[in-house]
Design an enzyme around this catalytic site. Structure first.
Site, short mmCIF file in Angstrom:
data_model
loop_
_atom_site.label_atom_id
_atom_site.label_comp_id
_atom_site.label_asym_id
_atom_site.label_seq_id
_atom_site.Cartn_x
_atom_site.Cartn_y
_atom_site.Cartn_z
N LYS A 68 -9.10 -1.95 5.10
CA LYS A 68 -9.25 -2.50 3.75
C LYS A 68 -8.14 -3.51 3.44
O LYS A 68 -8.38 -4.55 2.82
CB LYS A 68 -9.25 -1.37 2.72
CG LYS A 68 -10.57 -0.62 2.70
CD LYS A 68 -10.58 0.53 1.72
CE LYS A 68 -9.71 1.66 2.21
NZ LYS A 68 -9.92 2.92 1.47
N SER A 72 -8.77 3.54 8.03
CA SER A 72 -9.34 3.39 6.70
C SER A 72 -8.43 2.54 5.82
O SER A 72 -8.87 1.60 5.14
CB SER A 72 -9.56 4.78 6.08
OG SER A 72 -10.01 4.66 4.76
N ASP A 114 -16.12 1.52 6.26
CA ASP A 114 -15.13 2.48 5.74
C ASP A 114 -15.72 3.31 4.61
O ASP A 114 -15.51 4.51 4.53
CB ASP A 114 -13.88 1.75 5.25
CG ASP A 114 -12.88 2.74 4.64
OD1 ASP A 114 -12.37 3.58 5.40
OD2 ASP A 114 -12.65 2.69 3.42
N HIS A 151 0.85 -1.20 0.00
CA HIS A 151 0.00 0.00 0.00
C HIS A 151 0.88 1.24 0.00
O HIS A 151 1.82 1.33 0.77
CB HIS A 151 -0.92 0.04 1.22
CG HIS A 151 -1.76 1.29 1.23
ND1 HIS A 151 -2.91 1.42 0.47
CD2 HIS A 151 -1.59 2.48 1.84
CE1 HIS A 151 -3.41 2.62 0.64
NE2 HIS A 151 -2.64 3.29 1.47
N ARG A 186 -16.54 11.78 5.84
CA ARG A 186 -15.34 12.56 6.13
C ARG A 186 -15.07 13.57 5.03
O ARG A 186 -14.67 14.71 5.29
CB ARG A 186 -14.12 11.64 6.30
CG ARG A 186 -14.12 10.89 7.62
CD ARG A 186 -13.07 9.77 7.63
NE ARG A 186 -11.73 10.28 7.46
CZ ARG A 186 -10.69 9.55 7.04
NH1 ARG A 186 -10.87 8.28 6.71
NH2 ARG A 186 -9.51 10.08 6.91
#
Lengths: 435, 435
Positions: free
Chosen positions: B190, B186, B164, B85, B171
């Site tokens: 995931k 968040s 999420d 990520h 948000r």
């Protein structure tokens, strides 16, 4: 399309920056007309609570909320229009004593009050414990009352500060009540809408008040006064002590009983000297503000004379009658329970908020706004700070109905008191007058 | 009735206290199932943004969001499952290079990616610029891809982390995106839902990253790693430099072109050395995490060998074919505009975020989520930090369509560059590996 992006305004406040008048106007107006959703308003409210607002921003917020609805105009009525606002306490029933004094003395008192929530009572609930008393008058009826009696005692109407109503309901469920700028704007927008020329503020501190310390209360008092003055009103603020309940009676019908006793100056009036003293002080300031006397001290003397002459009680009786209320027929509690002192000595401290909650257990107030009040429920405080007590001597009488949980209320009451061997120093009732 | 009162939980966080696991579970679950309204969630989000959350609270939040939907289980597939990520940058296309390297070397890469928003691009958008490429596979189809190719490149499905999705949308409109604990939860919810054993994090800092300083990025990296490890995964975090775009190409089809060139190791591959280097580093860490080599350094060498052997490109071609994509037919921009250097010297700084916005002007990304991307639009950066330039020499080529506002994009691009007389020091691409 608006040039304002709600999320950008939220971020600005979140980052501790000041909002402009236009940004505040846009946000509040869009929320009030329903085009801006609750979830953006609640995010802004939390950012305001945690990051604060300058006096200028608070003024803009107040003015926007004020102009979200009708602003009353009583300029056709002769005389100075004046009201009092208290930040709320336990046993605080001064409004019902000072209003008839001030009206009898010649000023106009357009008093719009609220209901109680939490440990402090509401003037409207107290009035409605008088059989037949109506507080839901229209603005036209309110004007008639003022013309006839220089006095009217009504509740919020839907025309006044709709923005405040909508925002307050949201604050209540989003943990955003305890914010000084939001409190200031909420209080002052409603008071500024009343069409008054002057306002006396009673800002309380101590165990029964929202502000626990004198410093916090003083800071709030200065802010409220500033916002009122920016709104074009003459304002005097009092810092007063709420380390113990005011007077003896807590609970709606019981508090009316105390008011009547003070206004009639009857044989029980001496029991409520502190409540009478504060009411006369505040009334004196109102009379001084209204120009009936040239000093605060002379205002107090004038107020005292209208109390002692019986003219204030006469005015109170008249307004009760005019609003449908029957003072001759005050309801009484069908059940009582006396709390006895567990130890000898002196009462040294009273946790006034705890005592407020004891009265809630009996049904004298609301924990949530949908709760129904038992008008006869409440507490008669027989001993207050500095009073000597013997073990087993009555401390307080609980008033309630057959199903009332007297045990729970007694236990909460006793937990709120401390006793000591020596008489404690007592603090003055009025700490400061900010004129 | 629940024992939790939402406003009390909001107040607790507002006052800077830690929430319990049960309180977090209650609040998030009630919000996800629709029984708790948006306005209470947004007030809590703002309180979290301004008051923070401990790592333990962030872990509970992550776990609650993770378990709001399906948690994938690929334990029936042989091999270590690993993903990467990145916190997002401009020109960052490493996923598409490292994924086929790692899959070719023998690990399983169940890669679920997002779309771009703001100045940074999204892996999913890049893939969809390949004609025919489908990213909307079901979880069953995803499993088939992984079984056949040890690799699948799909988008978020509605089964994964519905909490999420709902919270992120809120948000976005309430000014509560920029919160470290909310960002951590968040991202990690995931990733933890992907059914992986290990995760490599690429946390970027600099002018093109969310984190502008190395210290902030390092703090975020430690938090993300901690949350991943509390979730039972092996995690390695990289701190990498985003002071300038990665590689040369910015824009979806253009970035695929760069990836293909690197994977094929063709005659242009030398232009994209920084992008290749970072991809191989990250792939090396993944191979090391997966136990194919016993050191990070050996992992890098293994990754490099799969790139150079052409096996990684072969795997990329295969997965493109399997997901419907035709690499032979990449779209090209019909219109171009060359930006010439206004002055001689060296490129000294690049405001990478500004360059990202220049690419947005051309249509390479989205300002709001409903915007439609022009896949061929983008920027080819010919000169990067430290490169010498002559006055009038090409700095960048803008790719667009006939209606593209090349002038606005050029002006934004030029505003993002500074030039100097002496060659600036260049910073290393990888600043730190936190293993």
């Amino acid at each position: 399309m608006s040039k304002f992006i709600p999320a950008e305004i939220i971020k600005k406040k979140r980052d501790g920056k000041s909002l402009t008048e236009d940004e505040i106007k846009f946000f509040i107006s869009a929320y009030t007309d329903g085009s801006l959703p609750d979830y953006q308003m609640s995010a802004l409210l939390m950012a305001i609570l945690l990051k604060g607002m300058s006096l200028e921003e608070t003024h803009f917020l107040t003015q926007t909320m004020l102009h979200s609805g009708d602003v009353l105009d009583f300029s056709d009525l002769i005389g100075f229009k004046v009201d009092k606002h208290s930040t709320g306490g336990v046993g605080d029933k001064t409004s019902l004593i000072l209003a008839p004094i001030v009206a009898a003395a010649g000023l106009v008192v357009p008093m719009i009050s609220g209901r109680g929530l939490g440990h402090t009572g509401g003037t409207l609930d107290k009035l409605e414990s008088i059989p037949g008393f109506v507080t839901g008058q229209t603005l036209t009826e309110f004007r008639k009352l003022l013309r006839a009696h220089s006095l009217g005692l009504i509740g919020q109407t839907k025309e006044i500060c709709p923005a405040d109503k909508k925002i307050y309901a949201l604050r209540d469920v989003t943990g955003t009540v305890e914010s000084i700028p939001l409190i200031c704007a909420s209080i002052m927008s409603k008071k500024l809408a009343e069409g008054i020329n002057g306002l006396v503020l009673d800002v309380k501190f101590g165990s029964g008040a929202f502000m626990k310390t004198q410093a916090d209360a003083e800071s709030l008092a200065h802010k409220l006064k500033d916002i009122g003055e920016r709104g074009g009103k003459t304002v005097v603020a009092f810092l007063t002590n709420m380390e113990q309940p005011l007077g003896r009676m807590i609970g709606n019908a019981l508090e009316i009983e105390e008011c009547v006793s003070i206004l009639k100056q009857d044989e029980n009036a001496h029991l409520y000297k502190d409540c009478e003293e504060l009411s006369v002080f505040l009334a004196g300031a109102m009379l001084w503000l209204g120009g009936l006397e040239s000093s605060f001290e002379d205002g107090i003397m004038l107020a005292q004379s209208f109390l002692e002459s019986g003219l204030a009680y006469e005015r109170f009786e008249a307004i009760c009658r005019a609003q449908g209320g029957n003072l001759q027929n005050l309801p009484k509690a069908p059940a009582h329970h006396t709390i006895l002192s567990p130890s000898p000595g002196f009462v040294t401290t009273m946790d006034t908020e705890g005592i407020g909650y004891a009265s809630l257990i009996l049904g004298a107030g609301r924990i949530k706004s949908s709760d129904i009040i038992n008008f006869v429920a409440g507490i008669e405080c027989l001993k207050k700070i500095g009073d000597p007590v013997k073990k087993g001597e009555p401390l307080a009488i609980l008033h309630g109905s057959l199903g009332s949980d007297f045990n729970a209320a007694e236990s909460r009451y006793l937990k709120s008191l401390t006793f000591g061997a020596t008489k404690p120093k007592t603090s003055p009732l009025v700490l400061k007058v900010i004129a």
